[in-house]
Structure formats: structure tokens, C-alpha cells
Scaffold this active site. Structure first.
Site, PDB file in Angstrom:
ATOM      1  CB  SER A 101      -0.973  -0.078   1.325  1.00 27.16           C
ATOM      2  OG  SER A 101      -1.922   0.883   1.189  1.00 27.16           O
ATOM      3  CG  HIS A 124      -4.198  -1.459  -2.301  1.00 29.08           C
ATOM      4  ND1 HIS A 124      -4.948  -1.785  -1.141  1.00 29.08           N
ATOM      5  CD2 HIS A 124      -3.685  -0.405  -1.790  1.00 29.08           C
ATOM      6  CE1 HIS A 124      -4.773  -0.997  -0.215  1.00 29.08           C
ATOM      7  NE2 HIS A 124      -3.944  -0.111  -0.437  1.00 29.08           N
TER       8      HIS A 124
END
Length: 253
Positions: A101, A124
Site C-alpha cells: 500500500s 492497490h
């Protein structure tokens, strides 16, 4: 994300953040910056301001950034990445465990990104938790799409594929091995963890028509052949006079 992976992320998010900046070699002005644990936000200590202060206090010529983090605040991740990019020092990223992330955004700041073969990277779309009525959630969704565009730009400068392919990987919340990250241009070197001889399956020598499990695997197959392995700057051991051609192959593993 699998339930097991969610448990691991939640567990790591609950751990104390560890951020350290220490001189490795004061003569050569080489420093180590460790970013372990959750990043930024209201509850975590690895925020952009603390990193800014540490960078401002040094005249480093080389900074080794060690990352083991599940991510956290997208804004702090982007800010830390930009701080490292703007610093005059050479920045070498070492993924010690995983860079997920927001931590993967920080990794993109490296002049060189090194991932040992047993590490992972995860990219993501941005996510959040909110409370309110339909209008609140509609605005939140709009804001998240704008954040997604900003985060995608962090990867795009390195990603070897198309914008559409990158978008699909982000949509799929993709976990990448070190080799896959190198194939996509999101890392430069697969570091050695242990020396293991690769075993090849004769059936693996199939053409591109082979059916792959998912989008990421198809994309890895597409770009892995194009990836040029970069040397790890380690000198190979001296060749003994009695070595045969087979033993020479293992020197490059």
C-alpha cells in the site's frame, strides 16, 4: 484480500511503529533509514513530518531505506516518497519484509530498489472508512478516485506496461514477488536470501498461449522476458582451474 492476509495486516497495524535514522558510515556520509510498521495518519508515528526532520538534520550522500510495512496513510506515503526523491543523496530502497500500500509508494522513491527473493510488494486502490448518508459516501468515492490517480502516478514512472494494465493490477489489489516486481519495473534487483537451484519443469516451455491463473500472471509472463536483470555489484568468486561448465552456471545463481 484473503481473510488470513487481513488478519496479518490488522495485527501489524496494531504494532508500534519503528522509524530510525542512523549513520552507517560517517566518513562516507552513508545513512540507514528504517521504516517499520504502519505509516502516518492519526495513530501512527511514521509520518512525513518526522521523516522530514530526520532528513533535514543530515548531509547524507547515500541513504539506505529499509522498509517492512503494511502501509497506512496514502498522503504520508506520497509525502515521504517526495521527500526522498528531492533529497540530494542517492536513495537505495531495501524491502526487508514487505512494502504494501502506502509503503510501496515510498519504495518508488528509490534510485535503486532491492527486494530479496522472499519479500513482497502490494499495490492497490485507496480505501477508507467513513460514516454518513448517501451524499457523504458519494463524495468519499469521488475523493478516493482522485487519490487513486495520484497514487497511480507514483508507479507509472517505473511501470513497464500500459496505463490500462497498471489500472487492472491496482483494481485487483496485487501482491508481487520480488521477481514479479522486477519484471514490471517496480524493483531493480532480486537480492539473494539463500542459494537454491531452480528446477525446471519440461512442460513449462510452452508458448504464450498457455493459460494463466489470473491477470497478474499473464502480465508477468509478458514482461519477464523483457526485463534485463541488473547486477548486484558483487564480484563473482574466482574460478578454480578444475571447474567444469556445469559448475560455472551456479556462480551466477
Amino acid at each position: 484480500m484473503s481473510e488470513e492476509m487481513k488478519k496479518q495486516v490488522i495485527s501489524m497495524m496494531g504494532k508500534k511503529t519503528d522509524i530510525r535514522f542512523a549513520a552507517r558510515n560517517e566518513e562516507s556520509k552513508e545513512y540507514d533509514l528504517f521504516i517499520y510498521g504502519p505509516i502516518g495518519g492519526f495513530f501512527f508515528g511514521t509520518n512525513a513530518e518526522s521523516v522530514r526532520r530526520k532528513l533535514a538534520e543530515t548531509e547524507a550522500k547515500k541513504i539506505n531505506v529499509h522498509i517492512n510495512s503494511p502501509g497506512g496513510s496514502a498522503f504520508d506515503g506520497v509525502a515521504i516518497s517526495n521527500l526522498l526523491k528531492k533529497h540530494k543523496a542517492e536513495v537505495i530502497i531495501h524491502v526487508d519484509g514487505w512494502a504494501a500500500s502506502a509503503a510501496s509508494v515510498i519504495a518508488m522513491a528509490g534510485d535503486k530498489i532491492i527486494m530479496p527473493e522472499n519479500t513482497m510488494m502490494m499495490i492497490h486502490r485507496a480505501s477508507t472508512i467513513d460514516f454518513g448518508n448517501a451524499a457523504v459516501f458519494e463524495k468519499t468515492a469521488s475523493d478516493l478516485r482522485k487519490i487513486d490517480q495520484s497514487l497511480a502516478a507514483s508507479y507509472k514512472k517505473r511501470f513497464v506496461g500500459t496505463q490500462e494494465e497498471l489500472d487492472q493490477l491496482l483494481d485487483d489489489e496485487t501482491f508481487l514477488t520480488a521477481e514479479e516486481a522486477v519484471a514490471f519495473g517496480l524493483a531493480d534487483i532480486v537480492g539473494e536470501e539463500i542459494e537454491i537451484q531452480d528446477l525446471e519443469d519440461p512442460e513449462d516451455d510452452q508458448e504464450d498461449e498457455e493459460e494463466y491463473e489470473n491477470f497478474k500472471d499473464r502480465l508477468v509472463a509478458k514482461y519477464a522476458a523483457q526485463a534485463t536483470p541488473k547486477p548486484n555489484n558483487q564480484e563473482p568468486p574466482e574460478e578454480e582451474p578444475t571447474q567444469n561448465n556445469v559448475s560455472k552456471l551456479f556462480l551466477n545463481l
